[in-house]
Structures are given as C-alpha cells and as structure tokens.
Design an enzyme around this catalytic site. Structure first.
Site, PDB file in Angstrom:
ATOM      1  N   ARG A  28       5.000 -12.680   9.833  1.00 46.01           N
ATOM      2  CA  ARG A  28       5.544 -11.341   9.693  1.00 46.01           C
ATOM      3  C   ARG A  28       6.933 -11.279  10.344  1.00 46.01           C
ATOM      4  O   ARG A  28       7.145 -11.931  11.366  1.00 46.01           O
ATOM      5  CB  ARG A  28       4.560 -10.439  10.424  1.00 46.01           C
ATOM      6  CG  ARG A  28       4.774  -8.993  10.448  1.00 46.01           C
ATOM      7  CD  ARG A  28       3.548  -8.324  11.066  1.00 46.01           C
ATOM      8  NE  ARG A  28       2.610  -7.998  10.016  1.00 46.01           N
ATOM      9  CZ  ARG A  28       2.634  -6.841   9.340  1.00 46.01           C
ATOM     10  NH1 ARG A  28       3.496  -5.906   9.644  1.00 46.01           N
ATOM     11  NH2 ARG A  28       1.778  -6.610   8.383  1.00 46.01           N
ATOM     12  N   GLU A  75       0.870  -1.164   0.000  1.00 41.39           N
ATOM     13  CA  GLU A  75       0.000   0.000   0.000  1.00 41.39           C
ATOM     14  C   GLU A  75       0.917   1.226   0.000  1.00 41.39           C
ATOM     15  O   GLU A  75       1.793   1.334   0.866  1.00 41.39           O
ATOM     16  CB  GLU A  75      -0.879  -0.012   1.257  1.00 41.39           C
ATOM     17  CG  GLU A  75      -1.874   1.129   1.241  1.00 41.39           C
ATOM     18  CD  GLU A  75      -2.722   1.219   2.503  1.00 41.39           C
ATOM     19  OE1 GLU A  75      -2.673   0.305   3.340  1.00 41.39           O
ATOM     20  OE2 GLU A  75      -3.432   2.236   2.613  1.00 41.39           O
ATOM     21  N   LYS A 102       4.461   0.979   9.063  1.00 35.94           N
ATOM     22  CA  LYS A 102       4.545   2.232   8.311  1.00 35.94           C
ATOM     23  C   LYS A 102       3.860   3.374   9.054  1.00 35.94           C
ATOM     24  O   LYS A 102       4.314   4.507   9.026  1.00 35.94           O
ATOM     25  CB  LYS A 102       3.907   2.042   6.927  1.00 35.94           C
ATOM     26  CG  LYS A 102       4.839   1.363   5.938  1.00 35.94           C
ATOM     27  CD  LYS A 102       4.188   1.269   4.568  1.00 35.94           C
ATOM     28  CE  LYS A 102       3.164   0.167   4.566  1.00 35.94           C
ATOM     29  NZ  LYS A 102       2.493  -0.029   3.281  1.00 35.94           N
TER      30      LYS A 102
HETATM   31  P1  ATP Z   1       2.693  -1.937   7.784  1.00 39.43           P
HETATM   32  O1  ATP Z   1       1.974  -2.439   8.975  1.00 39.43           O
HETATM   33  O2  ATP Z   1       4.132  -1.660   8.033  1.00 39.43           O
HETATM   34  O3  ATP Z   1       2.013  -0.777   7.122  1.00 39.43           O
HETATM   35  P2  ATP Z   1       1.451  -3.569   5.868  1.00 39.43           P
HETATM   36  O4  ATP Z   1       1.277  -5.032   5.963  1.00 39.43           O
HETATM   37  O5  ATP Z   1       0.260  -2.726   6.105  1.00 39.43           O
HETATM   38  O6  ATP Z   1       2.659  -3.151   6.774  1.00 39.43           O
HETATM   39  P3  ATP Z   1       1.614  -3.429   3.046  1.00 39.43           P
HETATM   40  O7  ATP Z   1       2.070  -2.308   2.224  1.00 39.43           O
HETATM   41  O8  ATP Z   1       0.178  -3.776   3.021  1.00 39.43           O
HETATM   42  O9  ATP Z   1       2.086  -3.143   4.511  1.00 39.43           O
HETATM   43  O10 ATP Z   1       2.509  -4.721   2.779  1.00 39.43           O
HETATM   44  C1  ATP Z   1       2.854  -5.243   1.537  1.00 39.43           C
HETATM   45  C2  ATP Z   1       3.242  -6.684   1.738  1.00 39.43           C
HETATM   46  O11 ATP Z   1       4.319  -6.793   2.636  1.00 39.43           O
HETATM   47  C3  ATP Z   1       2.086  -7.492   2.305  1.00 39.43           C
HETATM   48  O12 ATP Z   1       1.973  -8.690   1.602  1.00 39.43           O
HETATM   49  C4  ATP Z   1       2.483  -7.705   3.731  1.00 39.43           C
HETATM   50  O13 ATP Z   1       1.952  -8.910   4.200  1.00 39.43           O
HETATM   51  C5  ATP Z   1       4.015  -7.719   3.655  1.00 39.43           C
HETATM   52  N1  ATP Z   1       4.609  -7.283   4.925  1.00 39.43           N
HETATM   53  C6  ATP Z   1       4.388  -6.133   5.589  1.00 39.43           C
HETATM   54  N2  ATP Z   1       5.061  -6.101   6.754  1.00 39.43           N
HETATM   55  C7  ATP Z   1       5.751  -7.261   6.823  1.00 39.43           C
HETATM   56  C8  ATP Z   1       6.637  -7.842   7.789  1.00 39.43           C
HETATM   57  N3  ATP Z   1       6.954  -7.207   8.919  1.00 39.43           N
HETATM   58  N4  ATP Z   1       7.151  -9.059   7.515  1.00 39.43           N
HETATM   59  C9  ATP Z   1       6.845  -9.704   6.384  1.00 39.43           C
HETATM   60  N5  ATP Z   1       6.028  -9.222   5.440  1.00 39.43           N
HETATM   61  C10 ATP Z   1       5.471  -8.023   5.648  1.00 39.43           C
HETATM   62 MG    MG Z   2      -1.395  -2.305   5.173  1.00 39.61          MG
END
Ligand code: ATP
Ligand code: MG
Length: 575
Positions: free
Chosen positions: A272, A48, A282
């Site tokens: 994760r 995102e 983020k």
């Molecule tokens: P954040 O909580 O940091 O915003 P998010 O999951 O909302 O992370 P996205 O941009 O939706 O962030 O993530 C893109 C991809 O990266 C998704 O498939 C998510 O599952 C993966 N991802 C995000 N954070 C992690 C993590 N700490 N470890 C492994 N994969 C991750």
């Molecule tokens: Mg997200």
C-alpha cells in the site's frame, strides 16, 4: 526505491524485457512465456464506492491499467458495491471522473451488484454440496467462537444442519422473513484453521437496506470476501492486484473458486502507498469532510485525486511518481516531498511564467515620468521556446513583495534596501532612496530612482546587481485571492500514533492561509479555472474552480523550493 523509472524514461516503445521491471510485471512476463492464460492479460480496478479516490488508489490504478496496457491486455473498472449502507452514486461518478483524469480508459464497466444473482446461485450450490450453512449465532457469539491466533475456534451448534434445512432457511433469509443480524450464511471450512479467514467465514448477512443500484430487490448481501474472488473469476481476470492486507484472504478466495469449479483468477498482493503527513483512508477522509475540517472532498489540501487536481497537480506528475515508487512486498512510507518533486518537475516544463505579488509593498520611482506606461517583453517559459513572450506593463508605481525590501538589511541580504541597486525582472535597475512609514512605524512605501539606460535588465556600463526581483504595475494590477497551503497534518507518520491518539489530533491549524489581496499582472485576469502558472520566485499556482470574471482565485500548488531534489543530491542521486 528508484527515481529514474519515470514513464518517459522507461520508454513506451522499448521491448518489454528491456524495461525496468517489478515483481508483478515479472509474474506477467512469466505467465506469457508459459502461456498460462493463452496470452491474455486481464486486470481490474475494484474500488468500493464509499468515498473519493486518493493518491494511494492512483498507485493501484497505474498498476492495473499500466500493466494491462503494456501487454495489450484489458482492464475493467469494477465497483465493489456489496455494502449498501455506505455507498452512493456520488462516489461512483467521482471515481469514474478521477480514473479518466489520470489518463486511463476501462474496457468493461461492472458492479459487484451485477453478480448478486449469480453469487446467490453459487451459495445455493455450496449449501447443496454441504459446504455452507445457516448460522443463528449473533455477531458477538460468532466472534467468540472464532478463537484467536493461538487458539482454535469452536464449531457453531448450527454447523451440522441438514442441507434441506439450510436451503430452506437461506431462501427465507432472502425472502425477508428474518430481521437484520438474526442469521448469516457461512462457509463450512475449518474452525481450527491457522488462518482465521478460513474459520467458517460469513458469506451473507441480512440487511434490509436499499442498494444504490438494486434498490429493494435484496435484503441479504454478500460479504466482500465472498464476492471479490468470484467477481474476478466471472470477468476472467488473470492478474488481480490488491494490497498486502488481502494476502491472508487469498486462500479463501481460492477455496470458493475451487469448490465452484470456476475460472481461477490469480491474486497478487503489493504494498500500500503511505505518504508522510498524509492520511490515506477513505473512512478518515470522510470524517474530515463530515466534520467540516476541510472544505469538501476536493479541498486542495486533501490527498484525494479531486483535491490534488483542484490544487493543480498534473496527472502526468502523478503517473511519473507512481512509476518511480515502484511496487514491493514490504510496506514503507514515501516522503511527501518526493511527490511534490514530480509535480514541480512536470510544471517546470509547461507552466507559463507570470509575475504576481502576494504581500504587496508600494514602490514609487520618483524619476519615472508620471503618466508613462511601457510594455516590457517577458518570456513565457524559458524551458519552452514555443511558449513565446508577452507584454507586461511598467509604470511609475509598482508593487514588490514586502520580503524583498529591508530598511536595515541583515548580512548577505542582497535584495532592495536603502542605497542598494537591484534589477526589476524584465524592467530596469532601481535604487532605493527613502521610505514612508505608517503610525506603527512600518514601511508602507519605498521611493526609488531608476536608470533609464538599463531597460530590459542590463546596464550598458556592465555594472552588476546581486538580485532580481519581481513586481507588478500598481495601476494595472489585478486583485486576487490566493490560497496558500501547508501540510494538512503536522505529524509525519500518521500510522504510528501514541495510544489514544487520533490522526485528527494532528491537524495543522495553519494548513490554509488566504491572501485576500494579492496583486497579479493583468494577463491573469481571465485565466481559465484549472490553468497552471509559475508565479516567478514564488511557486506554482493554479486557477481555482471558484475563479470568476473579476474575482480571480488561485491555489498554490507547490512552492518552488525542492527539498526532495536536495535529499536526492545528498544521497548521490539514489534517493
Ligand atoms: P481505503 O482504506 O482508503 O478505503 P480501500 O483499500 O478500502 O482503501 P478500495 O476502494 O477497496 O479502498 O480500493 C480499491 C483498490 O485500491 C484496492 O485494490 C486497494 O488495494 C487499492 N488501494 C487502496 N488504498 C491503496 C493505497 N494506499 N496504496 C495502494 N493501493 C491502494
Ligand atoms: Mg475497502
């Protein structure tokens, strides 16, 4: 957890079956055997664009791209841009830059917003099929009606609207007739489902907001849960990897796919990445930036890919780290020291060695000719003969580290002290004779003598010294700013906080120390920003992007001491 599973050791050319596997790779191997997707492996990385990528995303990127690469498949980069209020082009650009920097190349570049028209058509179809309805309940009421884990939900009074009425209302939602929050479109599934995600989830909301790509075309936006599965399906994604928190959403994604009769992508969830002393969210990282707690998204203390790039972490080290931590179905936490271990391991192989003094103490060699300068031969990298050697100027007045001299040495202190002889790296043996102090009684100058017969660092009579220290010739030294970093957070596990505590309560006030006048050997005067070095005995350092001709700035990437290697040794190599 294994540490032997680095990219180099897994052997890119080994037969697929022979490589160390993980459960996701096993699923792919199985699907290839049963020809489930006609031999195709199609993955996607779906960030995102609401912030910069962090080291947690690196784990997902390495999986998505790495597995597709291994099996001759394809990977799309898809921006999940369904939330116009939080998303920006700056983030889109940074994400593309970071993925490339990690060493990966996407096949298709897509945006969920590319699918807004299709998603809308599909919503109309679900309404016509009696599978979706417009609800007038407020967000608060919807939450109340939803029930809890132990209690079923309650049907909305609008649940049984006719297809005609639903079509009319939904089209008018799209036409902008209603204010934000006044109505939503919901899937008609089951308000008593044990899975809360299946209790008539919201598919569309009204939001009169400009979108970074579609502008003002839309005032209704699909929810992530309505967009994600169908986006995968449209791209014919075979293996859609995401983190464990989406496991309970999978039945919903599958429900939409079934109702619409479209390509059945398969979602696989993994753990994760959590790192000690590190915040991987983020949203929280954005807060650090907005509140000025750090110098920006690419502050070298940030766990963002742009931050660790600026700090000097090589992409290869991150890929090796990600390969080593593997994937599983249980969430744990990885030691930050382990990531640092991979950074050192990589830099040890290729960083050029140089001499730099962070906290200078003047040394005068009284018996060395006043105006003489010698060019000493110094090895650039003992790990890499091809890196060659360089000349380092030596003269009568040098700088050494304050730490390398003690007027009154504690027991087992083998470095310089009055009457003691030490080796100057690539130089001579010197013996301390006397000191000069300032008004406060601090030693500001050490007077020594040198033995001309020990040039290069060895005594012809075979006598030994217990210590070798680094130095820089005072009149040739380059003045530099060196930024020394410590963990950004003092607390090890930021996921486990006491009531009422916020991760930001644990910011380390000493996470940045600016050394204003470090002394560097002259070869560093024109280092290119981004180039990495080992400052002998101190650690790995990287020329910062603030570096300008005449004003060198370096970041400490990581100190030399490897605490992870120690842990590993203790655990018999099975850390
Ligand atoms: P954040 O909580 O940091 O915003 P998010 O999951 O909302 O992370 P996205 O941009 O939706 O962030 O993530 C893109 C991809 O990266 C998704 O498939 C998510 O599952 C993966 N991802 C995000 N954070 C992690 C993590 N700490 N470890 C492994 N994969 C991750
Ligand atoms: Mg997200």
């Amino acid at each position: 957890m294994k540490t032997s599973d680095t990219a180099a050791e897994t052997g890119a050319n080994a037969a697929p079956e022979a490589r160390p596997s993980n459960f996701i790779r096993d699923i792919i191997l199985d699907d290839l055997t049963t020809n489930k997707y006609a031999g195709r492996v199609q993955t996607r990385f779906p960030p995102e664009p609401n912030g910069y990528l962090h080291i947690g995303h690196a784990k997902a990127i390495c999986l998505d791209f790495g597995l597709a690469d291994e099996f001759g498949g394809h990977t799309n980069l898809r921006f999940d841009d369904t939330n116009p209020e939080k998303e920006e082009t700056e983030y889109v650009d940074s994400i593309m830059e970071d993925v490339k920097w990690l060493g990966f190349h996407w096949d298709g570049l897509f945006y969920a917003s590319d699918y807004f028209d299709q998603l809308y058509e599909w919503a109309l179809k679900l309404i016509r099929d009696g599978k979706a309805y417009v609800d007038d309940l407020s967000a608060e009421e919807i939450r109340k009606y939803r029930g809890t884990l132990t209690e079923p939900g309650k049907d909305s009074p609008h649940r049984d609207r006719s297809v005609e009425e639903n079509l009319d209302l939904f089209q008018r939602m799209k036409a902008g007739e209603f204010p934000d929050g006044s109505r939503v479109l919901r899937a008609k599934i089951d308000m008593a489902s044990p899975n809360l995600n299946m209790r008539d989830p919201v598919m569309y909301r009204i939001l009169h907001a400009e979108h970074h790509r579609t502008g003002n075309k839309w005032c209704i936006y699909p929810m992530y849960d309505y967009a994600h599965g169908q986006s995968d399906s449209l791209e014919k994604v075979t293996h859609s990897m995401c983190t464990l928190e989406f496991e309970d959403h999978r039945p919903l994604y599958n429900w939409f796919i079934q109702q619409l009769g479209i390509f059945p992508s398969q979602q696989i969830e993994f753990d994760r990445l959590n790192l000690t002393h590190t915040l991987l969210s983020k949203r929280k990282l954005l807060q650090l930036v907005r509140e000025g707690r750090v110098r920006g998204w690419d502050d070298p203390r940030m766990p963002t890919l742009s931050g660790i790039r600026r700090r000097g972490y090589p992409p290869e080290a991150i890929r090796n780290f990600c390969a080593s931590i593997g994937v599983s179905k249980t969430t744990g936490s990885i030691e930050l020291a382990m990531l640092e271990h991979f950074v050192r391991e990589d830099l040890n192989k290729r960083a050029l060695r140089v001499m730099a003094v962070l906290r200078p103490l003047k040394v005068v060699i009284d018996n060395y000719p006043e105006n003489q300068v010698e060019q000493m031969d110094a090895v650039n990298n003992p790990e890499d003969a091809a890196a060659g050697s360089r000349k380092v100027p030596f003269s009568r007045v040098l700088y050494i580290e304050q730490d390398d001299f003690r007027e009154v040495p504690p027991p087992k202190y083998f470095r310089l002290s009055p009457g003691k002889e030490v080796r100057l790296r690539y130089g001579y043996f010197i013996t301390a004779k006397s000191v000069v102090k300032n008004d406060k009684g601090e030693v500001i100058e050490v007077h020594c003598t040198y033995d001309p017969a020990t040039r290069g660092g060895n005594a012809p009579d075979g006598r030994k010294v217990k210590s070798t220290i680094h130095w820089v010739s005072a009149k040739h030294a380059v003045d530099a700013e060196v930024r020394v970093y410590e963990n950004l957070f003092t607390k090890e596990n930021l996921a486990d906080l006491d009531e009422g505590k916020d991760p930001l309560d644990y910011l380390n006030p000493n996470s940045l120390e600016v050394v204003a006048h470090a002394k560097l050997e002259p070869s560093l005067a024109n280092a290119t920003p981004g180039s990495r070095f080992q400052f002998e005995r101190l650690g790995y350092f990287c020329a910062d992007s603030d570096f300008q001709p005449g004003v060198p700035v370096f970041n400490r990437t990581v100190a030399l001491k490897d605490t992870w290697a120690k842990v590993e040794k203790k655990q018999g190599g099975k850390a």
